[in-house]
Design an enzyme around this catalytic site. Structure first.
Site, PDB file in Angstrom:
ATOM      1  N   VAL A 158       0.883  -1.227   0.023  1.00 35.63           N
ATOM      2  CA  VAL A 158       0.130   0.073  -0.121  1.00 35.63           C
ATOM      3  C   VAL A 158       0.923   1.340  -0.051  1.00 35.63           C
ATOM      4  O   VAL A 158       0.534   2.061  -0.662  1.00 35.63           O
ATOM      5  CB  VAL A 158      -0.846   0.083   1.306  1.00 35.63           C
ATOM      6  N   VAL A 209       2.083   1.953  -3.352  1.00 28.89           N
ATOM      7  CA  VAL A 209       1.268   2.231  -4.360  1.00 28.89           C
ATOM      8  C   VAL A 209       0.966   3.716  -4.147  1.00 28.89           C
ATOM      9  O   VAL A 209       0.715   4.658  -5.039  1.00 28.89           O
ATOM     10  CB  VAL A 209       0.111   1.464  -4.149  1.00 28.89           C
ATOM     11  N   TYR A 210       0.942   4.329  -2.721  1.00 27.04           N
ATOM     12  CA  TYR A 210       0.761   5.479  -2.394  1.00 27.04           C
ATOM     13  C   TYR A 210       1.981   6.571  -2.952  1.00 27.04           C
ATOM     14  O   TYR A 210       1.408   7.524  -3.497  1.00 27.04           O
ATOM     15  CB  TYR A 210       0.862   5.835  -0.795  1.00 27.04           C
ATOM     16  N   LEU A 211       3.172   6.196  -2.979  1.00 26.99           N
ATOM     17  CA  LEU A 211       4.238   6.739  -3.415  1.00 26.99           C
ATOM     18  C   LEU A 211       3.949   6.971  -5.062  1.00 26.99           C
ATOM     19  O   LEU A 211       4.149   7.966  -5.629  1.00 26.99           O
ATOM     20  CB  LEU A 211       5.620   6.095  -3.092  1.00 26.99           C
ATOM     21  N   LYS A 229       1.204   9.567  -5.878  1.00 33.40           N
ATOM     22  CA  LYS A 229       1.891  10.887  -5.766  1.00 33.40           C
ATOM     23  C   LYS A 229       2.821  11.438  -6.718  1.00 33.40           C
ATOM     24  O   LYS A 229       2.513  12.245  -7.505  1.00 33.40           O
ATOM     25  CB  LYS A 229       2.467  11.080  -4.304  1.00 33.40           C
TER      26      LYS A 229
END
Length: 215
Positions: free
Chosen positions: A126, A129-131, A134
């Protein structure tokens, strides 16, 4: 100025709304939950209730009409899964840019994250995927004909802001209080500095106004 902040109930956004309103600006906070509206009003802000995951660019553009700048401070939050990192942190930011273009709003400030381009493209984790979300949102914004600024803060804390930062195209890893991130974003908006610059932000020794003025 009239400034519209996506993610208007986030911690950084709430600090911004209170400070902008106190300085005589119109601070509009986009919120999904109408129960948060009263809190924004109490800070001097103007709530705009809508869901970035359920609205189109044309409709959002109408809601943005008359704004001088937009700020993307939204996020799916720490308890969300990988899918919503993409639909909120990436797609929401891209939607705001498309709507800003349609509404004729040139100024866009993105609150991103430190070293987002270092994500592992093969990972389903997760955080990775967040990085990615962004990083891809930042890349989309950099490719637009807007007066954009991307601010990539280090690890966020709730410590009181000291007003002393390090701001640069690349910084060491570090932390920074949310209050100092808010101060940098406001300074960038009010002065117009940092246009078409992507800058990393951590706690440092330089006063916010001086750090921003360098760009």
């Amino acid at each position: 100025m009239r400034i519209v902040i996506a993610g208007g109930h986030g911690k950084i956004a709430l600090i911004m709304i209170e400070r902008l309103a106190a300085a005589g600006h119109e601070a509009v906070g986009i919120i999904r939950n109408p129960d948060h509206a009263a809190e924004l009003v109490a800070l001097g802000g103007i709530p705009l209730v809508l869901d970035l995951e359920a609205i189109g660019a044309e409709e959002l553009a109408r809601d943005l009409a008359g704004a001088d700048a937009v700020v993307f401070a939204a996020g799916a939050g720490p308890g969300s899964g990988a899918a919503r990192k993409l639909t909120v942190d990436r797609d929401g930011a891209i939607l705001l840019a498309e709507a800003a273009e349609r509404a004729g709003i040139r100024r866009y400030v993105m609150i991103s994250a430190h070293r987002t381009d270092d994500f592992d493209a093969d990972s389903d984790d997760v955080f990775q995927v967040y990085l990615r979300a962004k990083s891809e949102a930042d890349a989309d914004l950099r490719g637009r004909d807007l007066d954009w600024t991307v601010i990539r803060p280090g690890g966020l804390t709730d410590e009181p802001g000291a007003g002393l930062v390090t701001l640069g195209e690349q910084t060491e890893r570090g932390q920074v209080p949310r209050a100092d991130v808010a101060a940098v974003i406001i300074e960038v908006l009010i002065t117009g500095h940092g246009v078409r610059r992507q800058l990393e932000l951590i706690t440092g020794l330089t006063p916010v106004a001086e750090a921003v003025a360098a760009f």
